[in-house]
Design a protein around this motif. Sequence first.
Motif, PDB file in Angstrom:
ATOM      1  N   ASN A  57       0.868  -1.321   0.070  1.00 21.53           N
ATOM      2  CA  ASN A  57       0.133   0.100  -0.242  1.00 21.53           C
ATOM      3  C   ASN A  57       0.957   1.271  -0.002  1.00 21.53           C
ATOM      4  OD1 ASN A  57      -2.376  -1.492   0.317  1.00 21.53           O
ATOM      5  ND2 ASN A  57      -2.006  -1.750   2.307  1.00 21.53           N
ATOM      6  N   VAL A  58       2.071   1.093  -0.102  1.00 23.99           N
ATOM      7  CA  VAL A  58       2.926   2.255  -0.146  1.00 23.99           C
ATOM      8  C   VAL A  58       3.539   2.505  -1.580  1.00 23.99           C
ATOM      9  CG1 VAL A  58       5.179   2.940   0.671  1.00 23.99           C
ATOM     10  CG2 VAL A  58       3.866   1.847   2.232  1.00 23.99           C
ATOM     11  N   LYS A  59       3.519   3.627  -2.030  1.00 27.23           N
ATOM     12  CA  LYS A  59       4.154   4.182  -3.264  1.00 27.23           C
ATOM     13  C   LYS A  59       5.472   4.405  -2.939  1.00 27.23           C
ATOM     14  CE  LYS A  59       3.577   7.205  -7.254  1.00 27.23           C
ATOM     15  NZ  LYS A  59       2.710   8.428  -7.761  1.00 27.23           N
ATOM     16  N   LEU A  60       6.354   3.310  -3.356  1.00 31.23           N
ATOM     17  CA  LEU A  60       7.650   3.533  -3.246  1.00 31.23           C
ATOM     18  C   LEU A  60       8.102   4.589  -4.214  1.00 31.23           C
ATOM     19  CD1 LEU A  60       8.392  -0.470  -2.878  1.00 31.23           C
ATOM     20  CD2 LEU A  60       8.154   1.165  -1.331  1.00 31.23           C
ATOM     21  N   GLY A  61       9.263   5.316  -3.329  1.00 30.07           N
ATOM     22  CA  GLY A  61      10.030   6.381  -4.140  1.00 30.07           C
ATOM     23  C   GLY A  61      10.673   5.923  -5.602  1.00 30.07           C
ATOM     24  N   ILE A  62      11.283   4.551  -5.621  1.00 30.76           N
ATOM     25  CA  ILE A  62      11.834   3.951  -6.968  1.00 30.76           C
ATOM     26  C   ILE A  62      10.650   3.151  -7.498  1.00 30.76           C
ATOM     27  CG2 ILE A  62      13.651   2.573  -7.757  1.00 30.76           C
ATOM     28  CD1 ILE A  62      15.060   3.286  -5.240  1.00 30.76           C
ATOM     29  N   ALA A  63      10.328   3.397  -8.591  1.00 27.70           N
ATOM     30  CA  ALA A  63       9.238   2.629  -9.466  1.00 27.70           C
ATOM     31  C   ALA A  63       9.797   1.030  -9.651  1.00 27.70           C
ATOM     32  CB  ALA A  63       8.915   3.348 -10.538  1.00 27.70           C
ATOM     33  N   GLY A  64       8.633   0.270 -10.014  1.00 27.84           N
ATOM     34  CA  GLY A  64       8.843  -1.128 -10.433  1.00 27.84           C
ATOM     35  C   GLY A  64       8.367  -2.237  -9.201  1.00 27.84           C
ATOM     36  N   ASP A  65       7.545  -2.840  -9.707  1.00 23.62           N
ATOM     37  CA  ASP A  65       6.907  -3.700  -8.626  1.00 23.62           C
ATOM     38  C   ASP A  65       7.869  -4.704  -7.895  1.00 23.62           C
ATOM     39  OD1 ASP A  65       4.231  -3.084  -9.430  1.00 23.62           O
ATOM     40  OD2 ASP A  65       3.994  -4.580 -11.037  1.00 23.62           O
ATOM     41  N   THR A 101       5.379   4.018  10.702  1.00 23.67           N
ATOM     42  CA  THR A 101       5.066   4.995   9.637  1.00 23.67           C
ATOM     43  C   THR A 101       6.309   5.766   9.301  1.00 23.67           C
ATOM     44  OG1 THR A 101       4.286   6.320  11.473  1.00 23.67           O
ATOM     45  CG2 THR A 101       2.705   5.164  10.482  1.00 23.67           C
ATOM     46  N   SER A 102       7.398   6.020  10.138  1.00 23.19           N
ATOM     47  CA  SER A 102       8.459   6.657   9.542  1.00 23.19           C
ATOM     48  C   SER A 102       9.284   5.713   8.759  1.00 23.19           C
ATOM     49  CB  SER A 102       9.176   6.862  11.028  1.00 23.19           C
ATOM     50  OG  SER A 102       9.648   5.743  11.490  1.00 23.19           O
ATOM     51  N   PHE A 103       9.230   4.562   8.893  1.00 24.74           N
ATOM     52  CA  PHE A 103       9.701   3.773   7.760  1.00 24.74           C
ATOM     53  C   PHE A 103       9.008   3.861   6.304  1.00 24.74           C
ATOM     54  CE2 PHE A 103      12.694   0.429   9.628  1.00 24.74           C
ATOM     55  CZ  PHE A 103      12.949   1.010  10.825  1.00 24.74           C
ATOM     56  N   THR A 104       7.577   3.859   6.278  1.00 20.77           N
ATOM     57  CA  THR A 104       7.197   3.943   5.088  1.00 20.77           C
ATOM     58  C   THR A 104       7.136   5.352   4.389  1.00 20.77           C
ATOM     59  OG1 THR A 104       5.228   4.272   6.058  1.00 20.77           O
ATOM     60  CG2 THR A 104       5.306   2.309   5.568  1.00 20.77           C
ATOM     61  N   ALA A 105       7.303   6.404   5.194  1.00 18.92           N
ATOM     62  CA  ALA A 105       7.317   7.619   4.881  1.00 18.92           C
ATOM     63  C   ALA A 105       8.747   7.771   4.328  1.00 18.92           C
ATOM     64  CB  ALA A 105       7.441   8.820   5.906  1.00 18.92           C
ATOM     65  N   GLY A 106       9.954   7.272   4.625  1.00 19.55           N
ATOM     66  CA  GLY A 106      11.271   7.267   4.170  1.00 19.55           C
ATOM     67  C   GLY A 106      11.300   6.494   2.879  1.00 19.55           C
ATOM     68  N   LEU A 107      10.656   5.492   2.605  1.00 18.97           N
ATOM     69  CA  LEU A 107      10.527   4.691   1.520  1.00 18.97           C
ATOM     70  C   LEU A 107       9.884   5.347   0.294  1.00 18.97           C
ATOM     71  CD1 LEU A 107       9.555   1.088   3.128  1.00 18.97           C
ATOM     72  CD2 LEU A 107      11.788   1.765   2.029  1.00 18.97           C
ATOM     73  N   GLU A 108       8.751   6.236   0.582  1.00 15.57           N
ATOM     74  CA  GLU A 108       8.285   6.969  -0.305  1.00 15.57           C
ATOM     75  C   GLU A 108       8.965   7.840  -0.600  1.00 15.57           C
ATOM     76  OE1 GLU A 108       4.759   8.022   1.911  1.00 15.57           O
ATOM     77  OE2 GLU A 108       3.543   6.202   1.278  1.00 15.57           O
ATOM     78  N   LYS A 109       9.831   8.539   0.234  1.00 13.29           N
ATOM     79  CA  LYS A 109      10.597   9.724  -0.255  1.00 13.29           C
ATOM     80  C   LYS A 109      11.966   9.709  -0.986  1.00 13.29           C
ATOM     81  CE  LYS A 109       8.791  12.843   3.566  1.00 13.29           C
ATOM     82  NZ  LYS A 109       9.164  13.378   4.836  1.00 13.29           N
ATOM     83  N   THR A 110      12.123   8.284  -1.184  1.00  9.84           N
ATOM     84  CA  THR A 110      13.722   7.715  -1.535  1.00  9.84           C
ATOM     85  C   THR A 110      13.679   8.107  -2.935  1.00  9.84           C
ATOM     86  OG1 THR A 110      13.771   5.861  -0.067  1.00  9.84           O
ATOM     87  CG2 THR A 110      15.133   5.774  -2.094  1.00  9.84           C
TER      88      THR A 110
END
Length: 484
Positions: A261-269, A306-315
Motif C-alpha cells: 500500500n506504499v508508493k515506493l520512491g523507486i518505481a517497479g513492482d 510509519t516513519s519507515f514507510t515515509a522514508g521509502l516513499e521519499k527515496t
Amino acid sequence: MANRGYQDAVQALNSLQTNYANIMAIRASGDRKNMMNIWEMQEWSRRIGYSVSDFNKLNVIHITGTKGKGSTAAFTQGILNQYRDKLSNIGLYTSPHLRSVRERIRLNGEPITEELFSKYFFEVWDRLNETSSNEEKFPHMTKGQKPGYFKYLTLLSFHVFMQEGCNTCIYEVGVGGEFDSTNIIQKPTVCGVSALGIDHTFMLGDTIEEIAWNKGGIFKEGAPAFTAKSQPEAGLRVLQERAEERNTTISEVPVFDSLHNVKLGIAGDFQIINASLATALAHQHLVSLNILQVPLTLDASAKIPTSFTAGLEKTVWEGRCQTISSGSITWYVDGAHTKESIEAASGWFRDVTSANRKKVLLFNQQSRDAKALLRYLYQTVSPKIQFDAAIFTTNVTWKTGDYSADLVSLNTSKEQVDKLEVQKNLQEEWRSLTKTEHEKVHVTSSIEAALDLIKGINDEVDVFVVGSLHLVGGFLVVNDGKAT
C-alpha cells in the motif's frame, strides 16, 4: 601550492582508472581477487592516518548482492533520514555514478559538494604522496603510489565520513564481498544480501555457489545478516554456511504486506523486495544503536513504523525505473545490465508504456554479453510490445567524441568503440530477433547523436533506455544539456 579545484580532482582520479589492456590481461590469467586486496586497503588506510578499527565508529550497514543492492542501500538511507534527530550525519557509499562521481559519496542523502570533494580528495592524495609502505610486504605500494580508481574512492569515502562526523554509514559492495575494497569494515551493525545472480564471473566464479560464497564474505561476528526472499536454493545454502562460519545469523526477509500500500520512491513492482530488505536492515541498525528497542518481526504481516514507510516513499534513486517526461517524449530509464535486472526492467516497461504511442529502444552494454541481454529483453516484452525503432549507441557522451569529464572510461576498448563493433553486432542481433526493417535499426557513435535521432520523431514516443548504468549516466547528462 596552486589552488586545486573539482575538475583537477576529477582529472587526477581518472588517471587511476585501470586501462582496457590490463583488465583483459587479468581476465585471461584467471587471477581473481584475493586477500592482498584487503591487506592493501588496510595499508592505504594507515597511510592516510587511520587504523581500520577507527571505522567502527561509523556504524556501517554493509550491503551486497547481484541485483538491487544499490536500490536497497537507497531505501535504507531513505528510512534512516527519518531519524536524523537521533543520528548525526548519515553517509552513503555506492557505485557506479551516473552524472557526477560525487554521487558515490553522499551525506544525508545528497552528493557531497564539489568543494568538499576536492578538499578531501587532495588531502588523501597528498598523504599518499608523503607516506610510504614496507617494501617487503607491499613492494608495489611505494611512496607516491596510489590505489586504483574504485579503491581510491573507497578510501576517500572513509576519510570523508570520518571527518564529517558520521555515526551511521551505508556501504554498497563494489564487486562480490569477500575481497571487495569495502570489506575492511570490522564491525558492521548489520549486513544485507539482495537478490543473487550470475555476474562478474571472471572475478567471482561461474556458479551461484561461488558467487554466494563471495557475497557472504562480508558477514561478521556479532552482526546479524538479512537476505531477500526467493534466493536460489543453492545460493541460500552457501550464505547460511558462511553465516555459521562467521558466528552470526542470516534471516530471510519476507515481502511485508503493508508495503503493498506504499508508493515506493523507486518505481517497479519488484522494488518491494528491496524495500522489505531495507526495512529489516534499517530496523536492526536502529536497534543496535538503542534508538529502537524491539526487534522487527520477520513475518509478512509485521507492522512497519510509519516513519519507515515515509522514508521509502521519499527515496529517490535515479536511473532505476525512472520516468522522465519531455514534451512528446517520455523516457523510461533503467541501468539494468544482468539477466535478472534486464528481465525486471523490461517487465516494468512492458507494463507502464502506453499502447497508443510509438516505442523506441535505446540500448548499449559495452563489456558484458550484450547480445544475450538483448535477447532477454526481447523475450520479456514480446509479444505485447513491438518497438518501432531501435538505436544502439556507444557510451560516448557527445557528438564531438568526448565524454563528460566525470564519465571518462578507460576500461573499454577504444578501438572497439571507435569501430562500433558492439553496436553493429547488436544491430544484426535485433534484426534477426524482430525481423525489423533495415532503416528502423540504427547505430550511433554517441549518446547525443542517438537523442538527436529520437527528438526528430514527429510523434508521441516512449523510449526505453536500458543496458548499462554508463549509458544511463550519459543519457542524463545529455538530456540535461550540460557539457562538462
